[in-house]
Design an enzyme around this catalytic site. Structure first.
Site, PDB file in Angstrom:
ATOM      1  N   ARG A  58      42.552  71.671  40.345  1.00  0.00           N
ATOM      2  CA  ARG A  58      42.143  70.709  39.316  1.00  0.00           C
ATOM      3  C   ARG A  58      43.207  69.662  39.026  1.00  0.00           C
ATOM      4  NH1 ARG A  58      40.168  75.452  38.171  1.00  0.00           N
ATOM      5  NH2 ARG A  58      41.876  75.967  36.766  1.00  0.00           N
ATOM      6  N   GLU A  95      50.640  87.766  35.621  1.00  0.00           N
ATOM      7  CA  GLU A  95      50.551  88.919  34.717  1.00  0.00           C
ATOM      8  C   GLU A  95      50.455  90.209  35.547  1.00  0.00           C
ATOM      9  OE1 GLU A  95      47.357  88.553  31.990  1.00  0.00           O
ATOM     10  OE2 GLU A  95      47.934  90.332  30.852  1.00  0.00           O
TER      11      GLU A  95
HETATM   12  P1  AMP Z   1      49.814  78.910  33.989  1.00  0.00           P
HETATM   13  O1  AMP Z   1      50.587  79.141  35.256  1.00  0.00           O
HETATM   14  O2  AMP Z   1      49.566  80.185  33.235  1.00  0.00           O
HETATM   15  O3  AMP Z   1      50.417  77.822  33.138  1.00  0.00           O
HETATM   16  O4  AMP Z   1      48.357  78.469  34.398  1.00  0.00           O
HETATM   17  C1  AMP Z   1      48.142  77.177  34.768  1.00  0.00           C
HETATM   18  C2  AMP Z   1      47.099  77.073  35.866  1.00  0.00           C
HETATM   19  O5  AMP Z   1      45.978  77.901  35.630  1.00  0.00           O
HETATM   20  C3  AMP Z   1      46.588  75.675  35.911  1.00  0.00           C
HETATM   21  O6  AMP Z   1      46.472  75.286  37.268  1.00  0.00           O
HETATM   22  C4  AMP Z   1      45.262  75.708  35.209  1.00  0.00           C
HETATM   23  O7  AMP Z   1      44.327  74.918  35.877  1.00  0.00           O
HETATM   24  C5  AMP Z   1      44.852  77.166  35.210  1.00  0.00           C
HETATM   25  N1  AMP Z   1      44.474  77.672  33.895  1.00  0.00           N
HETATM   26  C6  AMP Z   1      45.122  78.601  33.171  1.00  0.00           C
HETATM   27  N2  AMP Z   1      44.494  78.894  32.055  1.00  0.00           N
HETATM   28  C7  AMP Z   1      43.405  78.108  32.014  1.00  0.00           C
HETATM   29  C8  AMP Z   1      42.326  77.933  31.091  1.00  0.00           C
HETATM   30  N3  AMP Z   1      42.245  78.634  29.955  1.00  0.00           N
HETATM   31  N4  AMP Z   1      41.385  77.032  31.399  1.00  0.00           N
HETATM   32  C9  AMP Z   1      41.444  76.316  32.545  1.00  0.00           C
HETATM   33  N5  AMP Z   1      42.417  76.449  33.454  1.00  0.00           N
HETATM   34  C10 AMP Z   1      43.388  77.331  33.203  1.00  0.00           C
END
Ligand code: AMP
Length: 170
Positions: A58, A95
């Site tokens: 995305r 996680e």
């Molecule tokens: P993080 O590594 O936990 O910061 O997760 C970021 C990645 O996961 C990004 O590429 C986001 O597109 C996706 N992501 C994580 N949580 C969500 C959410 N609640 N809604 C949409 N995309 C998410």
């Protein structure tokens, strides 16, 4: 026009307990998409950016549009074995388990000023891994630039050494 009206909450996707921030209604509306790109641009405008790096998948949508507006190129960061030329990779903890991201080794030149973009900042693990990839190749991260930030997950803590900006905060 409120950008938040174009972000849809999908409960329990991709697994129970997660509220997924769906940007497909935003992408479907040309005016909302234009407003979103302008807001992302305003977050970085004024700084020198040589290239935008966006995360699969995305991060590709607005990353490419943002690069166009900044007048620079776009580099995709992808999941393993998707990029055809020589890659550099970074593995990071999830996680449960771990994940790996890859970038073309020749995409970034030493000293390049790099803007990192993704749609959502959640725990920050993905953006932290991409910062490491960029720095491994000699790039300088100018900003981690997001459309949305899930502030309750404290993703900024993992990006303490970098500038972080997001258009919408939840
Ligand atoms: P993080 O590594 O936990 O910061 O997760 C970021 C990645 O996961 C990004 O590429 C986001 O597109 C996706 N992501 C994580 N949580 C969500 C959410 N609640 N809604 C949409 N995309 C998410």
């Amino acid at each position: 026009m409120q950008l938040t009206d174009f972000v849809r909450d999908i409960h329990d996707f991709p697994k129970p307990g997660i509220v997924f921030k769906d940007i497909t209604p935003l992408l479907l509306n040309a005016k909302a998409t234009e407003i979103a790109v302008n807001a992302l641009f305003v977050q970085i405008a004024g700084a020198q950016v040589d290239v935008v790096v966006g995360m699969e998948s995305r991060g590709f949508f607005f990353g490419t549009l943002l690069a166009q507006k900044l007048g620079c190129g776009f580099i995709p960061v992808r999941k393993p074995n998707k990029l055809p030329a020589e890659t550099t990779s970074e593995t990071y903890a999830l996680e449960y388990g771990e994940d790996t991201l890859e970038i073309h080794t020749d995409a970034i030149k030493k000293g390049d000023k790099v803007l990192i973009h993704d749609d959502v900042l959640a725990t920050g693990g993905t953006a932290e891994a991409v910062c490491k990839l960029v720095e491994k190749l000699g790039g300088e991260v100018v900003q981690c630039n997001f459309l949305m930030e899930l502030a309750f997950l404290s993703g900024r803590d993992k990006l303490k050494n970098h500038s972080v900006a997001s258009v919408l905060t939840y």
